[in-house]
Design a protein around this motif. Sequence first.
Motif, PDB file in Angstrom:
ATOM      1  N   PHE A  24      58.468 -28.575  81.247  1.00 43.76           N
ATOM      2  CA  PHE A  24      58.931 -28.560  79.861  1.00 43.76           C
ATOM      3  C   PHE A  24      59.297 -29.969  79.420  1.00 43.76           C
ATOM      4  CE2 PHE A  24      61.979 -28.059  76.410  1.00 43.76           C
ATOM      5  CZ  PHE A  24      61.360 -27.095  75.632  1.00 43.76           C
ATOM      6  N   ASP A  25      58.699 -30.399  78.315  1.00 48.15           N
ATOM      7  CA  ASP A  25      58.991 -31.716  77.744  1.00 48.15           C
ATOM      8  C   ASP A  25      59.965 -31.524  76.579  1.00 48.15           C
ATOM      9  OD1 ASP A  25      59.030 -34.175  76.474  1.00 48.15           O
ATOM     10  OD2 ASP A  25      56.985 -33.997  75.691  1.00 48.15           O
ATOM     11  N   SER A  26      61.200 -31.980  76.765  1.00 47.08           N
ATOM     12  CA  SER A  26      62.245 -31.811  75.739  1.00 47.08           C
ATOM     13  C   SER A  26      62.047 -32.725  74.545  1.00 47.08           C
ATOM     14  CB  SER A  26      63.619 -32.129  76.334  1.00 47.08           C
ATOM     15  OG  SER A  26      63.876 -31.329  77.441  1.00 47.08           O
ATOM     16  N   GLY A  27      61.243 -33.764  74.714  1.00 48.95           N
ATOM     17  CA  GLY A  27      61.192 -34.789  73.682  1.00 48.95           C
ATOM     18  C   GLY A  27      62.497 -35.565  73.720  1.00 48.95           C
ATOM     19  N   ALA A  28      62.896 -36.102  72.589  1.00 48.82           N
ATOM     20  CA  ALA A  28      64.149 -36.859  72.539  1.00 48.82           C
ATOM     21  C   ALA A  28      65.331 -35.912  72.721  1.00 48.82           C
ATOM     22  CB  ALA A  28      64.259 -37.580  71.202  1.00 48.82           C
ATOM     23  N   THR A  29      66.366 -36.389  73.410  1.00 48.54           N
ATOM     24  CA  THR A  29      67.565 -35.565  73.591  1.00 48.54           C
ATOM     25  C   THR A  29      68.799 -36.358  73.177  1.00 48.54           C
ATOM     26  OG1 THR A  29      67.783 -36.293  75.879  1.00 48.54           O
ATOM     27  CG2 THR A  29      66.607 -34.223  75.508  1.00 48.54           C
ATOM     28  N   ASN A  33      79.575 -33.869  72.216  1.00 46.11           N
ATOM     29  CA  ASN A  33      80.632 -32.916  72.602  1.00 46.11           C
ATOM     30  C   ASN A  33      80.158 -31.942  73.686  1.00 46.11           C
ATOM     31  OD1 ASN A  33      82.404 -34.010  70.693  1.00 46.11           O
ATOM     32  ND2 ASN A  33      81.547 -32.709  69.072  1.00 46.11           N
ATOM     33  N   GLY A  34      79.406 -32.446  74.640  1.00 43.18           N
ATOM     34  CA  GLY A  34      78.957 -31.615  75.757  1.00 43.18           C
ATOM     35  C   GLY A  34      77.764 -30.733  75.451  1.00 43.18           C
ATOM     36  N   PHE A  35      77.280 -30.777  74.210  1.00 47.01           N
ATOM     37  CA  PHE A  35      76.131 -29.945  73.859  1.00 47.01           C
ATOM     38  C   PHE A  35      74.869 -30.791  73.845  1.00 47.01           C
ATOM     39  CE2 PHE A  35      73.225 -27.495  71.286  1.00 47.01           C
ATOM     40  CZ  PHE A  35      73.465 -26.198  71.713  1.00 47.01           C
ATOM     41  N   LEU A  36      73.821 -30.241  74.492  1.00 46.46           N
ATOM     42  CA  LEU A  36      72.556 -30.968  74.569  1.00 46.46           C
ATOM     43  C   LEU A  36      71.633 -30.553  73.425  1.00 46.46           C
ATOM     44  CD1 LEU A  36      70.456 -32.749  76.134  1.00 46.46           C
ATOM     45  CD2 LEU A  36      69.822 -30.654  77.370  1.00 46.46           C
ATOM     46  N   PHE A  37      71.278 -31.505  72.604  1.00 43.94           N
ATOM     47  CA  PHE A  37      70.298 -31.254  71.542  1.00 43.94           C
ATOM     48  C   PHE A  37      68.945 -31.761  72.009  1.00 43.94           C
ATOM     49  CE2 PHE A  37      74.382 -31.614  69.420  1.00 43.94           C
ATOM     50  CZ  PHE A  37      74.372 -30.499  68.593  1.00 43.94           C
ATOM     51  N   ARG A  38      67.912 -30.906  71.859  1.00 42.48           N
ATOM     52  CA  ARG A  38      66.574 -31.280  72.298  1.00 42.48           C
ATOM     53  C   ARG A  38      65.612 -31.275  71.113  1.00 42.48           C
ATOM     54  NH1 ARG A  38      65.174 -27.521  77.466  1.00 42.48           N
ATOM     55  NH2 ARG A  38      65.077 -25.934  75.819  1.00 42.48           N
ATOM     56  N   GLU A  39      64.858 -32.344  71.006  1.00 40.56           N
ATOM     57  CA  GLU A  39      63.858 -32.447  69.937  1.00 40.56           C
ATOM     58  C   GLU A  39      62.923 -31.239  69.941  1.00 40.56           C
ATOM     59  OE1 GLU A  39      61.253 -35.755  70.408  1.00 40.56           O
ATOM     60  OE2 GLU A  39      60.098 -35.317  68.592  1.00 40.56           O
ATOM     61  N   ALA A  40      62.505 -30.804  71.140  1.00 44.35           N
ATOM     62  CA  ALA A  40      61.544 -29.695  71.234  1.00 44.35           C
ATOM     63  C   ALA A  40      62.082 -28.427  70.566  1.00 44.35           C
ATOM     64  CB  ALA A  40      61.214 -29.412  72.701  1.00 44.35           C
ATOM     65  N   SER A  91      52.259 -31.917  62.272  1.00 46.40           N
ATOM     66  CA  SER A  91      53.029 -32.034  63.491  1.00 46.40           C
ATOM     67  C   SER A  91      54.468 -32.394  63.137  1.00 46.40           C
ATOM     68  CB  SER A  91      52.409 -33.126  64.383  1.00 46.40           C
ATOM     69  OG  SER A  91      52.989 -33.103  65.666  1.00 46.40           O
ATOM     70  N   LEU A  92      55.417 -31.733  63.802  1.00 49.94           N
ATOM     71  CA  LEU A  92      56.833 -31.919  63.474  1.00 49.94           C
ATOM     72  C   LEU A  92      57.580 -32.526  64.658  1.00 49.94           C
ATOM     73  CD1 LEU A  92      57.324 -28.432  61.800  1.00 49.94           C
ATOM     74  CD2 LEU A  92      57.042 -30.628  60.620  1.00 49.94           C
ATOM     75  N   HIS A  93      58.259 -33.629  64.415  1.00 47.01           N
ATOM     76  CA  HIS A  93      58.987 -34.339  65.464  1.00 47.01           C
ATOM     77  C   HIS A  93      60.312 -34.863  64.936  1.00 47.01           C
ATOM     78  CE1 HIS A  93      55.854 -34.933  68.686  1.00 47.01           C
ATOM     79  NE2 HIS A  93      55.116 -34.474  67.689  1.00 47.01           N
ATOM     80  N   LEU A  94      61.148 -35.303  65.877  1.00 43.84           N
ATOM     81  CA  LEU A  94      62.362 -36.038  65.526  1.00 43.84           C
ATOM     82  C   LEU A  94      62.251 -37.418  66.133  1.00 43.84           C
ATOM     83  CD1 LEU A  94      63.275 -33.097  64.997  1.00 43.84           C
ATOM     84  CD2 LEU A  94      65.506 -33.739  65.862  1.00 43.84           C
TER      85      LEU A  94
END
Length: 193
Positions: A24-29, A33-40, A91-94
């Motif tokens: 799994f490729d998360s993209g940018a992360t 506050n301890g929460f992981l945001f993943r671009e994917a 295509s949608l990215h951050l």
Amino acid sequence: MRRTAVKVCVDPGHGMSNRQMGVFDSGATHVENGFLFREADIALGYGLALKDTLRAEDVNVFMTRDDATDHAPVGKRAAMAKNAACDALISLHLNDVDDDGANGLEVLFRDAEDKALAQKLQDALVKVTKMRDRKITQRTDLAVLKFQGVAVLVELGFIANDGDRAKLLDTQIREAVVRTIADVTIQHLKANA
Ligand SMILES: [Zn+2]
């Protein structure tokens, strides 16, 4: 007048097997506050919302991936869209850089065929999100933009920037963004049919 049937490929960036089969490729992360945001994940949320909005407008939609388990190698996505007989690929990215202060929205395009749509999307999306206008950029090296047809890649904002991320996670802004992408794309495809 009969509506011309168009088919749009919605490509949420990254995900399962994007770079390597079974990984799994998360993209940018970004961790806040301890929460992981993943671009994917965020890109997928936008992709699914865009699918619903397009289908509500009687546009056929092909998704390169529907969830976190669909295998979607980045090098095959353009061909997947072509095989599905799509007229356009979105295509949608951050965006991500080391500098958390970097912010704004930009649309990437490959060639003259895509430039007009890229500019229309850029202008409309900056207006609706009130994000910084990073302008459109030509990129001839991106695999998904090798799609044979109209293709654009929207960098919706910067995942590590607090202001951009707050907007990207706001469901009302997401609805406005996908509505704008759908409207602008449909108008463009009709005008160029
Ligand atoms: Zn990305």
